[in-house]
Design a protein around this motif. Structure first.
Motif, PDB file in Angstrom:
ATOM      1  N   UNK A 102       0.829  -1.202   0.000  1.00  0.00           N
ATOM      2  CA  UNK A 102       0.000   0.000   0.000  1.00  0.00           C
ATOM      3  C   UNK A 102       0.862   1.249   0.000  1.00  0.00           C
ATOM      4  N   UNK A 103       1.900   1.262   0.829  1.00  0.00           N
ATOM      5  CA  UNK A 103       2.774   2.434   0.894  1.00  0.00           C
ATOM      6  C   UNK A 103       3.525   2.629  -0.421  1.00  0.00           C
ATOM      7  N   UNK A 104       3.926   1.534  -1.057  1.00  0.00           N
ATOM      8  CA  UNK A 104       4.633   1.637  -2.332  1.00  0.00           C
ATOM      9  C   UNK A 104       3.752   2.239  -3.420  1.00  0.00           C
ATOM     10  N   UNK A 105       2.438   2.100  -3.277  1.00  0.00           N
ATOM     11  CA  UNK A 105       1.520   2.617  -4.275  1.00  0.00           C
ATOM     12  C   UNK A 105       1.193   4.088  -4.130  1.00  0.00           C
ATOM     13  N   UNK A 106       1.707   4.742  -3.095  1.00  0.00           N
ATOM     14  CA  UNK A 106       1.490   6.171  -2.895  1.00  0.00           C
ATOM     15  C   UNK A 106       2.645   6.922  -3.541  1.00  0.00           C
ATOM     16  N   UNK A 107       2.356   7.999  -4.247  1.00  0.00           N
ATOM     17  CA  UNK A 107       3.356   8.699  -5.038  1.00  0.00           C
ATOM     18  C   UNK A 107       4.508   9.260  -4.233  1.00  0.00           C
ATOM     19  N   UNK A 108       5.668   9.295  -4.848  1.00  0.00           N
ATOM     20  CA  UNK A 108       6.871   9.834  -4.210  1.00  0.00           C
ATOM     21  C   UNK A 108       6.643  11.286  -3.789  1.00  0.00           C
ATOM     22  N   UNK A 109       7.077  11.592  -2.560  1.00  0.00           N
ATOM     23  CA  UNK A 109       6.944  12.950  -2.048  1.00  0.00           C
ATOM     24  C   UNK A 109       5.606  13.246  -1.405  1.00  0.00           C
ATOM     25  N   UNK A 110       4.666  12.302  -1.462  1.00  0.00           N
ATOM     26  CA  UNK A 110       3.371  12.505  -0.826  1.00  0.00           C
ATOM     27  C   UNK A 110       3.460  12.198   0.673  1.00  0.00           C
ATOM     28  N   UNK A 111       2.383  12.486   1.390  1.00  0.00           N
ATOM     29  CA  UNK A 111       2.318  12.236   2.825  1.00  0.00           C
ATOM     30  C   UNK A 111       1.251  11.191   3.120  1.00  0.00           C
ATOM     31  N   UNK A 112       1.459  10.442   4.192  1.00  0.00           N
ATOM     32  CA  UNK A 112       0.495   9.414   4.595  1.00  0.00           C
ATOM     33  C   UNK A 112       0.456   9.329   6.107  1.00  0.00           C
ATOM     34  N   UNK A 113      -0.729   8.991   6.630  1.00  0.00           N
ATOM     35  CA  UNK A 113      -0.913   8.741   8.059  1.00  0.00           C
ATOM     36  C   UNK A 113      -1.376   7.303   8.213  1.00  0.00           C
ATOM     37  N   UNK A 114      -0.611   6.521   8.964  1.00  0.00           N
ATOM     38  CA  UNK A 114      -0.956   5.123   9.228  1.00  0.00           C
ATOM     39  C   UNK A 114      -1.835   5.071  10.474  1.00  0.00           C
ATOM     40  N   UNK A 115      -3.100   4.663  10.294  1.00  0.00           N
ATOM     41  CA  UNK A 115      -4.032   4.552  11.419  1.00  0.00           C
ATOM     42  C   UNK A 115      -4.257   3.068  11.701  1.00  0.00           C
ATOM     43  N   UNK A 116      -3.730   2.558  12.810  1.00  0.00           N
ATOM     44  CA  UNK A 116      -3.909   1.128  13.097  1.00  0.00           C
ATOM     45  C   UNK A 116      -5.347   0.811  13.476  1.00  0.00           C
ATOM     46  N   UNK A 117      -5.913  -0.210  12.846  1.00  0.00           N
ATOM     47  CA  UNK A 117      -7.238  -0.703  13.229  1.00  0.00           C
ATOM     48  C   UNK A 117      -7.075  -1.706  14.362  1.00  0.00           C
ATOM     49  N   UNK A 118      -6.314  -1.313  15.345  1.00  0.00           N
ATOM     50  CA  UNK A 118      -5.996  -2.124  16.515  1.00  0.00           C
ATOM     51  C   UNK A 118      -6.487  -1.376  17.740  1.00  0.00           C
ATOM     52  N   UNK A 119      -6.898  -2.126  18.752  1.00  0.00           N
ATOM     53  CA  UNK A 119      -7.653  -1.525  19.854  1.00  0.00           C
ATOM     54  C   UNK A 119      -6.812  -1.189  21.075  1.00  0.00           C
ATOM     55  N   UNK A 120      -5.513  -1.378  20.989  1.00  0.00           N
ATOM     56  CA  UNK A 120      -4.645  -1.028  22.105  1.00  0.00           C
ATOM     57  C   UNK A 120      -3.192  -1.120  21.695  1.00  0.00           C
ATOM     58  N   UNK A 121      -2.330  -0.760  22.620  1.00  0.00           N
ATOM     59  CA  UNK A 121      -0.897  -0.807  22.350  1.00  0.00           C
ATOM     60  C   UNK A 121      -0.398  -2.253  22.328  1.00  0.00           C
ATOM     61  N   UNK A 122       0.697  -2.461  21.613  1.00  0.00           N
ATOM     62  CA  UNK A 122       1.272  -3.790  21.501  1.00  0.00           C
ATOM     63  C   UNK A 122       2.394  -3.778  20.480  1.00  0.00           C
ATOM     64  N   UNK A 123       2.885  -4.971  20.148  1.00  0.00           N
ATOM     65  CA  UNK A 123       4.052  -5.087  19.276  1.00  0.00           C
ATOM     66  C   UNK A 123       3.815  -4.452  17.913  1.00  0.00           C
ATOM     67  N   UNK A 124       2.638  -4.666  17.330  1.00  0.00           N
ATOM     68  CA  UNK A 124       2.385  -4.131  15.996  1.00  0.00           C
ATOM     69  C   UNK A 124       2.432  -2.609  15.992  1.00  0.00           C
ATOM     70  N   UNK A 125       1.821  -1.993  17.007  1.00  0.00           N
ATOM     71  CA  UNK A 125       1.781  -0.536  17.072  1.00  0.00           C
ATOM     72  C   UNK A 125       3.161   0.033  17.385  1.00  0.00           C
TER      73      UNK A 125
END
Length: 302
Positions: A102-125
């Motif tokens: 997904x990140x590779x498909x966003x154009x060079x120089x653009x901005x992105x915000x990763x919003x985890x669909x996770x309900x709490x803190x942990x290794x993934x976050x």
């Protein structure tokens, strides 16, 4: 005998017609006049605004086909709330598109915000999302806070319980209680976040005891939580499914419950609002500390 090619230079191109010249002059004059206010002062130059950063909603991923459908339905709700925003799905594992793709498909120089669909803190976050963001060096990226704990999640949990058959008058019974079934993590902060959500849900239910239980990596599990509540005289126990979407852990937790069993949070409208809230927080750098949340509080629209 053939004629010699002319040594004279080619004829110059004809000048624009009078009508064409007048059109060009009028257009240029209009552009200049647009910068002047009626009182003769010059208007400030307007900045060219770049589009808003892409919202990348990062789900864990599941072999359950309902999980992907639920995530896509949730993102459709997000798009309905903010139609101009570029919203894209991504997964940590098991489903496509995976986060790096997904990140590779966003154009060079653009901005992105990763919003985890996770309900709490942990290794993934704490680890997986920041690493993926750092690896996407062609982008400007930020990682938002996990969805929970938050009062909007509590609203979704409460309404899912109502849909499953919970009634507000059940909360007046001395034998009533709720188990908050969550995925579980070895990160101690994950347990802190689940317990915070359980306390918020208990407040929303008018003081009904709410006990967190886990499908993996942490204790107690759902059967153990049910036994502990029964030992305290709490036999009328409902299960609140603290999962974003259907999956193996949600199914295992539901199978252990005997009473009212709510479905996962899914594409509840409060979830869509919360995704945008976390996105906006990440852009503004204003994510609150989990311990600062209280319920009830104003649930402002995204």
């Amino acid at each position: 005998m053939t004629e010699k090619a002319s040594e004279h230079p080619p004829e110059p191109l004809p000048l624009d017609s009078t009508a064409q010249l007048l059109t060009r002059i009028t257009s240029q004059l209009g552009n200049q006049l647009s910068l002047v206010s009626p009182n003769g002062t010059r208007r400030p130059m307007q900045r060219i605004r770049r589009s808003a950063p892409t919202l990348v909603a990062v789900a864990h991923g599941s072999r359950d086909p309902q999980a992907l459908r639920t995530v896509l339905e949730l993102l459709d709700r997000v798009r309905e709330l903010r139609p101009a925003l570029d919203v894209r799905p991504a997964h940590i594992e098991l489903n496509e598109p995976l986060l790096p793709d997904t990140l590779a498909g966003i154009g060079r120089g653009e901005d992105a915000v990763l919003v985890p669909l996770l309900l709490g803190r942990g290794h993934h976050v704490r680890h997986d999302l920041p690493r993926a963001a750092a690896a996407a060096s062609h982008l400007g990226t930020r990682v938002a806070a996990p969805l929970g704990p938050h009062p909007l999640l509590v609203e979704a949990l409460y309404e899912r319980l109502l849909e499953a058959g919970w009634r507000d008058e059940d909360g007046t019974r001395r034998d009533a209680a709720v188990v908050l079934a969550a995925a579980g993590s070895r990160d101690p902060d994950s347990d802190v976040d689940a317990r915070r959500t359980a306390a918020l849900l208990s407040d929303r239910l008018g003081g009904v005891p709410v006990v967190p239980a886990y499908a993996s990596a942490a204790a107690p599990d759902v059967p153990a939580a049910l036994r502990a509540l029964a030992a305290r005289g709490r036999h009328r126990v409902a299960l609140a499914s603290y999962f974003t979407a259907p999956g193996r852990f949600a199914t295992l937790s539901a199978a252990a419950a005997a009473g009212v069993t709510a479905g996962p949070l899914g594409a509840h409208p409060a979830m869509a609002r919360l995704l945008l809230h976390r996105y906006d927080e990440a852009l503004a750098g204003t994510a609150p500390a989990p311990g600062a949340l209280t319920y009830p509080q104003l649930l402002a629209p995204a």
